[in-house]
Design a protein around this motif. Structure first.
Motif, PDB file in Angstrom:
ATOM      1  N   VAL A 222       0.759   6.927 -15.216  1.00 34.10           N
ATOM      2  CA  VAL A 222       1.599   5.766 -15.548  1.00 34.10           C
ATOM      3  C   VAL A 222       2.519   5.465 -14.362  1.00 34.10           C
ATOM      4  CG1 VAL A 222       1.498   5.985 -18.048  1.00 34.10           C
ATOM      5  CG2 VAL A 222       3.200   7.289 -16.772  1.00 34.10           C
ATOM      6  N   SER A 223       2.011   5.774 -13.171  1.00 36.91           N
ATOM      7  CA  SER A 223       2.770   5.514 -11.954  1.00 36.91           C
ATOM      8  C   SER A 223       2.729   4.025 -11.636  1.00 36.91           C
ATOM      9  CB  SER A 223       2.187   6.322 -10.795  1.00 36.91           C
ATOM     10  OG  SER A 223       2.849   6.034  -9.596  1.00 36.91           O
ATOM     11  N   GLY A 224       3.899   3.453 -11.359  1.00 39.04           N
ATOM     12  CA  GLY A 224       3.966   2.039 -11.030  1.00 39.04           C
ATOM     13  C   GLY A 224       3.734   1.173 -12.250  1.00 39.04           C
ATOM     14  N   THR A 225       2.902   0.133 -12.075  1.00 38.96           N
ATOM     15  CA  THR A 225       2.591  -0.795 -13.168  1.00 38.96           C
ATOM     16  C   THR A 225       1.098  -1.078 -13.157  1.00 38.96           C
ATOM     17  OG1 THR A 225       2.907  -2.784 -11.825  1.00 38.96           O
ATOM     18  CG2 THR A 225       4.864  -1.863 -12.925  1.00 38.96           C
ATOM     19  N   ALA A 226       0.638  -1.715 -14.202  1.00 42.69           N
ATOM     20  CA  ALA A 226      -0.776  -2.068 -14.277  1.00 42.69           C
ATOM     21  C   ALA A 226      -1.164  -3.043 -13.172  1.00 42.69           C
ATOM     22  CB  ALA A 226      -1.090  -2.665 -15.651  1.00 42.69           C
ATOM     23  N   ALA A 227      -0.182  -3.819 -12.678  1.00 39.10           N
ATOM     24  CA  ALA A 227      -0.468  -4.804 -11.632  1.00 39.10           C
ATOM     25  C   ALA A 227      -0.715  -4.155 -10.281  1.00 39.10           C
ATOM     26  CB  ALA A 227       0.687  -5.800 -11.537  1.00 39.10           C
ATOM     27  N   ASN A 228      -0.019  -3.043  -9.960  1.00 36.52           N
ATOM     28  CA  ASN A 228      -0.166  -2.436  -8.630  1.00 36.52           C
ATOM     29  C   ASN A 228      -0.900  -1.101  -8.646  1.00 36.52           C
ATOM     30  OD1 ASN A 228       1.724  -0.508  -9.508  1.00 36.52           O
ATOM     31  ND2 ASN A 228       3.445  -1.678  -8.649  1.00 36.52           N
ATOM     32  N   ASN A 229      -1.342  -0.635  -9.819  1.00 40.23           N
ATOM     33  CA  ASN A 229      -2.059   0.632  -9.904  1.00 40.23           C
ATOM     34  C   ASN A 229      -3.311   0.443 -10.754  1.00 40.23           C
ATOM     35  OD1 ASN A 229      -2.990   3.232 -10.211  1.00 40.23           O
ATOM     36  ND2 ASN A 229      -1.140   4.027 -11.195  1.00 40.23           N
ATOM     37  N   PRO A 230      -4.498   0.400 -10.116  1.00 39.81           N
ATOM     38  CA  PRO A 230      -5.737   0.152 -10.880  1.00 39.81           C
ATOM     39  C   PRO A 230      -6.060   1.249 -11.881  1.00 39.81           C
ATOM     40  CG  PRO A 230      -6.222   0.788  -8.617  1.00 39.81           C
ATOM     41  CD  PRO A 230      -4.748   0.560  -8.685  1.00 39.81           C
TER      42      PRO A 230
ATOM     43  N   MET B  20       6.624  16.728 -14.132  1.00 39.35           N
ATOM     44  CA  MET B  20       7.578  15.723 -14.599  1.00 39.35           C
ATOM     45  C   MET B  20       7.050  14.301 -14.435  1.00 39.35           C
ATOM     46  SD  MET B  20       9.870  17.713 -15.684  1.00 39.35           S
ATOM     47  CE  MET B  20      11.111  16.494 -16.110  1.00 39.35           C
ATOM     48  N   ASN B  21       6.365  14.033 -13.317  1.00 38.88           N
ATOM     49  CA  ASN B  21       5.804  12.695 -13.115  1.00 38.88           C
ATOM     50  C   ASN B  21       4.742  12.752 -12.030  1.00 38.88           C
ATOM     51  OD1 ASN B  21       7.177  12.297 -10.476  1.00 38.88           O
ATOM     52  ND2 ASN B  21       9.034  12.227 -11.756  1.00 38.88           N
ATOM     53  N   TYR B  22       4.042  11.644 -11.883  1.00 34.58           N
ATOM     54  CA  TYR B  22       2.954  11.536 -10.907  1.00 34.58           C
ATOM     55  C   TYR B  22       3.162  10.272 -10.083  1.00 34.58           C
ATOM     56  CZ  TYR B  22      -1.690  10.362  -9.105  1.00 34.58           C
ATOM     57  OH  TYR B  22      -2.746  10.012  -8.297  1.00 34.58           O
ATOM     58  N   ASN B  23       2.932  10.401  -8.768  1.00 35.99           N
ATOM     59  CA  ASN B  23       3.049   9.275  -7.849  1.00 35.99           C
ATOM     60  C   ASN B  23       1.653   8.916  -7.353  1.00 35.99           C
ATOM     61  OD1 ASN B  23       3.423   7.616  -5.519  1.00 35.99           O
ATOM     62  ND2 ASN B  23       5.511   8.404  -5.302  1.00 35.99           N
ATOM     63  N   ALA B  24       1.150   7.756  -7.788  1.00 37.00           N
ATOM     64  CA  ALA B  24      -0.209   7.361  -7.421  1.00 37.00           C
ATOM     65  C   ALA B  24      -0.335   7.072  -5.931  1.00 37.00           C
ATOM     66  CB  ALA B  24      -0.625   6.133  -8.234  1.00 37.00           C
ATOM     67  N   ALA B  25       0.740   6.609  -5.301  1.00 37.68           N
ATOM     68  CA  ALA B  25       0.680   6.270  -3.873  1.00 37.68           C
ATOM     69  C   ALA B  25       0.477   7.516  -3.021  1.00 37.68           C
ATOM     70  CB  ALA B  25       1.951   5.536  -3.458  1.00 37.68           C
ATOM     71  N   THR B  26       1.162   8.610  -3.364  1.00 35.62           N
ATOM     72  CA  THR B  26       1.060   9.846  -2.577  1.00 35.62           C
ATOM     73  C   THR B  26       0.087  10.841  -3.203  1.00 35.62           C
ATOM     74  OG1 THR B  26       2.896  10.871  -3.776  1.00 35.62           O
ATOM     75  CG2 THR B  26       3.441   9.568  -1.821  1.00 35.62           C
ATOM     76  N   ARG B  27      -0.371  10.560  -4.432  1.00 33.12           N
ATOM     77  CA  ARG B  27      -1.241  11.459  -5.208  1.00 33.12           C
ATOM     78  C   ARG B  27      -0.610  12.856  -5.304  1.00 33.12           C
ATOM     79  NH1 ARG B  27      -5.922   9.821  -6.957  1.00 33.12           N
ATOM     80  NH2 ARG B  27      -6.805  11.930  -7.064  1.00 33.12           N
ATOM     81  N   GLU B  28       0.656  12.843  -5.674  1.00 37.45           N
ATOM     82  CA  GLU B  28       1.390  14.085  -5.866  1.00 37.45           C
ATOM     83  C   GLU B  28       2.080  14.080  -7.230  1.00 37.45           C
ATOM     84  OE1 GLU B  28       2.792  15.475  -1.396  1.00 37.45           O
ATOM     85  OE2 GLU B  28       4.094  14.134  -2.561  1.00 37.45           O
ATOM     86  N   VAL B  29       2.222  15.279  -7.774  1.00 37.43           N
ATOM     87  CA  VAL B  29       3.039  15.448  -8.975  1.00 37.43           C
ATOM     88  C   VAL B  29       4.339  16.134  -8.582  1.00 37.43           C
ATOM     89  CG1 VAL B  29       1.158  15.524 -10.660  1.00 37.43           C
ATOM     90  CG2 VAL B  29       1.857  17.632  -9.507  1.00 37.43           C
TER      91      VAL B  29
END
Length: 735
Positions: free
Chosen positions: A269-277, A338-347
């Protein structure tokens, strides 16, 4: 002879020569006066009392507090019999009841606590799991000391006090055998280096009227994901003594365990549906790959002691008393994602620890059970009971690291360097958590057998409760309250014939809200309250049972976590909801050789009102599939190669399910796909040196289906993963 008397006669003949039947209700042959009752003795199956089961089919249950025929009860009662447990070879309570309509696994706190959802309702530590009819705070209730599992669906507060409306689960443990000496040795081995060894020995002690039983078991298995293992051992001695009028028994069980603390995989659920496919999808990494750390371990032990007594005052009345004490203690550590960052592919992870958790329950039930004739055509089966319970949950240090650590989901690096430097300290706001419930109740029940066809049942529970809860150092009591409630329940059964009945019931239920982080500022704490209407039909032939139920439940004063502007989570009483559906269960033998266990559930859940998030209104309950089903067929091939062969195979279907994820006070609905898994077993019975030997090969999830079982909470994105393919080979020698 009326229909009920005919039914009892059929039940007697089904037992065969030498089988006796326990009957609290008088059996009156034609022409006999009401005052002339006939004592039919005691149900005895494999040396056990007050229960009659035949293969997968259960005839009777004591889950309502009165041993009676399931056909005669206006409630949904399902039983996982001893033979069914042998064939399933379950490892957890959730797995043991898989295949019963209306039940699904819920948020089991990373695999550390039993959690079974009933008709859409339930949570871990909700008090719905009983052990021989008494409350159990054990983290893991299914052990080698379990003989059968009973399920009473629908509101059960009239019988068991503060409860969710979905029902209760009663774990029935093994009892001493007064008729013969038997010792069973069992061993097992399976994939992921699974190993098991145990002993079960029982028998009479001379001619003293006493008998013993001793069960000990050890099992261990490597975890199927990146790392970890699960180990457990139990020791369970018990003694009993009886004569013609009195029975006394005492049992103790010690359990020690060390297991994996695994919250599963993560939702993107990183970012939004518009910027994360990939928004709203499960992380695109192998499900075997863990994103926590080898420190994710829970260690614990439990003590359970129960003392039971029963005394017959005369032919129609008896007194029963039961006392139970149970305590569960554990400590755990976890590297929590705690969370996931789709841009860096890190948790991002932090270190959490519960050091320790202690949950305990004292229970005392004293009851008088009896029969009263009212003229020629009415007999009352009565029960009056006083019930006391004291439940306490104490959490000590809740350690949280201030520092957090990033880790790649593609190339994870596990280790202790960051963990040691994180130095998690006790959170002064949440440590020293306390939940303390006390209840005292008077219960009155009556089942009136009227004429040839009708059984009308009713009950009322008058209950006083006291609640005290809070957290923090120094502890801040968020609420202290007490109150008195009446819980009525009524039902009726119409016996179409001795094997087929239709029934209906209305019941109410209530339970405390999870309130340790709610500040009511001195106001009275509202209980969650619910009510249910149910209609159904039951068919019980000599070898086959079929149950059909329609239910409708409404619940008020529902608590739900809400994320505040500062990021804190607060629970608020904001919701009303309902659950309704259809349940079908079929168990037993179709022919002398062919057997069946089948189930189907339609569970239609809906949030009716959400004062905090109106967009949530109309959504379904999280983690509850709308459709579930299962089918197992088993066949007895008879003798071949020096022994008897029996095999079974089937499937379990779990429909699509979803959950509400709350972020920034906005609710979003995500849905998980359906899944079908396959299972099978082969059983071979022979003799070695004249002693019975059973060899059994069991396979689960044979297609190695990758699927998800539940969502962990409304504020986190973790998904519990279904178990992969497992195959075990076991041997059991009796002498």
């Amino acid at each position: 002879m009326n229909v009920y008397s005919t039914y009892l006669a059929v039940m007697v003949s089904a037992m065969g020569a030498g089988g006796a039947v326990w009957a609290d209700t008088p059996y009156r042959p034609a022409g006999q006066s009401p005052s002339e009752t006939v004592d039919l003795g005691t149900v005895t199956v494999r040396g056990k009392h007050m229960v009659m089961e035949k293969g997968y089919k259960a005839e009777r249950s004591d889950i309502t507090g009165v041993d009676t025929s399931i056909l005669d009860t206006p409630y949904s009662i399902d039983v996982v019999t001893q033979e069914r447990l042998e064939d399933k070879q379950p490892q957890t309570l959730e797995e043991s009841v898989k295949g019963i309509s209306g039940l699904t696994q819920g948020n089991n706190l990373a695999g550390t606590l039993d959690t079974v959802m009933r008709r859409g309702y339930g949570s871990n530590r909700d008090g719905s799991i009983m052990r021989n009819g008494l409350g159990s705070p054990m983290a893991r209730n299914f052990t080698a000391n379990v003989e059968r599992v009973e399920v009473l669906k629908g509101p059960a507060s009239v019988l068991y006090g503060m409860q969710n409306p979905g029902g209760v689960i009663n774990v029935v443990t093994k009892k001493p055998d007064h008729t013969k000496h038997t010792t069973t040795l069992n061993i097992g081995y399976g994939n992921y280096a699974a190993k098991k060894a145990g002993i079960d020995t029982t028998g009479p002690i001379g001619n003293s009227g006493a008998a013993y039983r001793f069960v000990a078991d050890y099992k261990t298995q490597n975890y199927w994901r990146s790392f970890g293992s699960n180990t457990e051992y139990i020791v369970a001695p018990s003694l009993s003594w009886q004569n013609d009028k009195t029975k006394v028994s005492a049992g103790y069980e010690y359990q020690n365990y060390k297991g994996v603390f695994d919250r599963g995989t993560f939702l993107d659920v990183s970012g939004t549906a518009a910027n994360n496919p990939n928004y709203g999808k499960v992380l695109d990494i192998p499900l075997k790959r863990r994103l926590d750390d080898p420190i994710n371990v829970t260690k614990g032990h439990s003590h359970t002691f129960q003392l039971n007594g029963e005394h017959k005052l005369n032919q129609n009345w008896k007194l029963r008393a039961a006392y139970g004490f149970s305590k569960n203690h554990y400590n755990d550590w976890q590297a929590r994602v705690m969370n996931y960052n789709a841009a860096t592919r890190e948790v991002r992870r932090r270190i959490d620890g519960t050091r320790p958790s202690d949950a305990s329950t004292h229970s005392l039930n004293i009851s008088a059970n009896g029969l009263v004739d009212q003229g020629e055509n009415i007999t009352h089966k009565l029960r009056a009971s006083v019930q006391l319970q004291d439940y306490k949950l104490k959490l000590g240090d809740l350690r949280r690291s201030a520092a957090q650590h990033n880790m790649s989901v593609d190339n994870p690096v596990y280790g202790q360097n960051w963990i040691e430097s994180a130095n998690p300290t006790a959170d002064a706001r949440t440590s020293d958590t306390l939940e303390h419930y006390k209840t005292a109740a008077l219960l009155l029940q009556d089942s009136a057998y009227i004429g040839n066809h009708w059984i009308v049942s009713g009950g009322v529970r008058g209950q006083w409760h006291k609640i005290e809860s809070g957290q923090g150092r120094p502890i801040r009591f968020r609420n202290r309250s007490s109150g008195f409630n009446l819980f009525p329940q009524i039902g009726a059964v119409y016996l179409i014939n001795p094997r087929w009945s239709v029934y209906g019931n209305f019941g109410t239920s209530a339970k405390p809200n999870a309130s340790r982080n709610i500040d009511y500022a001195g106001k009275k704490i509202p209980l969650e309250k619910s009510r249910q209407f149910e209609l159904g039909s039951k068919y019980h032939s000599e070898n086959l049972s079929a149950n059909f139920a329609l239910f409708h439940i409404k619940k008020d004063n529902v608590a739900r976590p809400v994320i505040l502007a500062n990021g804190d989570v607060e629970t608020r009483i904001i919701e009303k909801n309902r659950s309704q559906g259809v349940e079908v269960d079929v168990n037993g033998k179709i022919t002398d050789k062919l057997g069946i266990s089948a189930n189907y559930t339609l569970t239609d859940t809906k949030v009716l009102e959400d004062k905090n998030e109106p967009l949530n209104e109309g959504n379904r309950f999280g983690s509850i599939p709308k459709h579930t089903a299962g089918l197992t067929l088993f066949y007895d091939f008879g003798r071949a190669l020096g022994g008897n062969w029996r095999t079974g195979a089937g499937l379990d279907y779990r429909g699509r399910w979803g959950f509400n994820y709350v972020r920034n006070n906005q609710a979003q609905w995500f849905e998980m796909p359906s899944a079908t898994t396959y299972h099978a077993f082969v059983s071979y019975d022979t003799k070695v040196g004249g002693k019975p030997l059973n060899l059994r090969l069991t396979g689960k999830n044979l297609g190695n289906k990758q699927y998800f079982v539940s969502h962990t909470s409304a504020t986190m994105q973790h998904l519990s993963i279904g178990e992969p393919r497992t195959v075990t080979l076991g041997a059991k020698l009796s002498f």
